[in-house]
Design an enzyme around this catalytic site. Structure first.
Site, PDB file in Angstrom:
ATOM      1  N   THR A  51      17.638  72.523  -9.019  1.00 18.72           N
ATOM      2  CA  THR A  51      17.256  71.183  -9.451  1.00 18.72           C
ATOM      3  C   THR A  51      17.081  71.123 -10.960  1.00 18.72           C
ATOM      4  OG1 THR A  51      16.148  70.880  -7.330  1.00 18.72           O
ATOM      5  CG2 THR A  51      15.600  69.317  -9.064  1.00 18.72           C
ATOM      6  N   TYR A 139      15.829  84.068  -3.458  1.00 17.37           N
ATOM      7  CA  TYR A 139      16.343  82.728  -3.156  1.00 17.37           C
ATOM      8  C   TYR A 139      17.573  82.884  -2.284  1.00 17.37           C
ATOM      9  CZ  TYR A 139      17.642  77.840  -4.366  1.00 17.37           C
ATOM     10  OH  TYR A 139      17.956  76.507  -4.346  1.00 17.37           O
ATOM     11  N   LYS A 167      12.444  82.030  -1.012  1.00 15.35           N
ATOM     12  CA  LYS A 167      12.753  80.607  -0.908  1.00 15.35           C
ATOM     13  C   LYS A 167      13.910  80.488   0.073  1.00 15.35           C
ATOM     14  CE  LYS A 167      14.189  76.406  -3.289  1.00 15.35           C
ATOM     15  NZ  LYS A 167      14.687  75.771  -4.539  1.00 15.35           N
ATOM     16  N   VAL A 207       9.171  74.905  -1.643  1.00 17.25           N
ATOM     17  CA  VAL A 207       9.633  74.669  -3.009  1.00 17.25           C
ATOM     18  C   VAL A 207      10.557  73.462  -2.914  1.00 17.25           C
ATOM     19  CG1 VAL A 207      10.908  75.544  -4.989  1.00 17.25           C
ATOM     20  CG2 VAL A 207       9.477  77.101  -3.651  1.00 17.25           C
TER      21      VAL A 207
END
Length: 296
Positions: A51, A139, A167, A207
């Site tokens: 993001t 991640y 994540k 998250v």
């Protein structure tokens, strides 16, 4: 089962990276946005992730963003810095830069494009974990990287003292539940539609991109669940679902939709800003959420 500890808090925002009208990093706007997120219920911030448009920001900009946000929020919340890249050496250098700039943790994505086998994925994460004294959040987002971090790999990596969190964007609830149950890794949902389901099976939190615009409503879901009000958590989760669909499931990247709702400046190419119709639709869904919350 060992319950996962929330090393970075529960309600984390995957923060946008504000740019000026000329397309340059806007550290002042970043600081203001970070402070507002903390005031509205975020207890952790993740910078320079998907993001945050990390593929199109320079190393110097990543450091400047981190320093600006740290100055704005002080030590009130943990800051996790995204340091992922397709190059292990570059990732290690980014990790060291983030440590020097004041990060509390590192978000490390699976190396992308080259599609390394699992042994190489594991070696990559271990190299980064050994490079600094900071804890790592791995991640796992195979839809973007092309490579899954398989549960067996996560089970092995859980033994590293600085690999503390995941994540999770793998869309594998069974696999995630297995790792949660077998390790002390703190799982964070990276897909808003799975925030509550993952939390219910032992995840530490989320998250979230959507938290850029709705930090309070997303956190309220976890608060209700923790209070034993599972029906209330379900109701609140259903209220936020249309905004999640509009921001994350309508064909535009989350960085684009979040910035459209926030009026937070430009995105960097190859991304393009939301068109007027898309932006109007996002604002309509957001207004409906606020109206529904007012009626509770």
């Amino acid at each position: 089962m060992t319950a996962p500890l929330p090393p970075f808090g529960r309600a984390l925002c995957a923060m946008i990276t504000p740019f000026t009208a000329a397309g340059e990093l806007d550290p002042d706007a970043a600081g203001r946005h970070a402070a507002a997120l903390v005031a509205d219920g975020c207890d952790g911030l993740v910078l320079n992730g998907t993001t945050g448009e990390s593929p199109t920001t320079s190393d110097a900009e990543k450091t400047a963003l981190l320093r600006a946000v740290r100055e704005a929020v002080g030590g009130r919340v943990p800051i996790v810095a995204g340091v992922g890249s397709a190059d292990t050496r570059h990732t290690v250098e980014l990790a060291r830069q983030a440590e020097r700039a004041g990060a509390d943790g590192l978000l490390v994505v699976t190396p992308y494009y080259s599609r390394p086998p699992q042994a190489a994925v594991e070696a990559h994460f271990r190299r980064v974990a050994d490079a600094t004294g900071l804890p790592l959040m791995l991640y796992d987002i195979p839809g973007r990287t092309g490579t899954r971090v398989e549960p067996e790999t996560l089970l092995r990596l859980a033994g590293h003292p600085r690999v503390v969190a995941v994540k999770d964007c793998a869309y594998d609830l069974m696999g995630s539940t297995r790792v949660i149950g077998a390790t002390s890794l703190a799982y964070y949902s990276g897909c808003e539609e799975l925030n509550l389901p993952l939390y219910a099976v032992g995840a530490a939190g989320y998250v979230s991109t959507v938290a850029n615009v709705a930090p309070g409503p997303l956190r309220a879901v976890l608060d209700a669940f923790d209070a034993g009000d599972t029906a209330g958590a379900t109701r609140l989760n259903l209220l936020t679902a249309p905004l999640t669909r509009a921001m994350m499931g309508a064909g535009l990247p989350g960085a684009v939709t979040a910035k459209a709702l926030l009026g937070a400046g430009s995105v960097r190419e190859p991304l393009q800003p939301a068109g007027r119709g898309a932006a109007d639709g996002l604002r309509e869904v957001y207004a409906e959420l606020l109206s529904a919350l007012d009626q509770l």
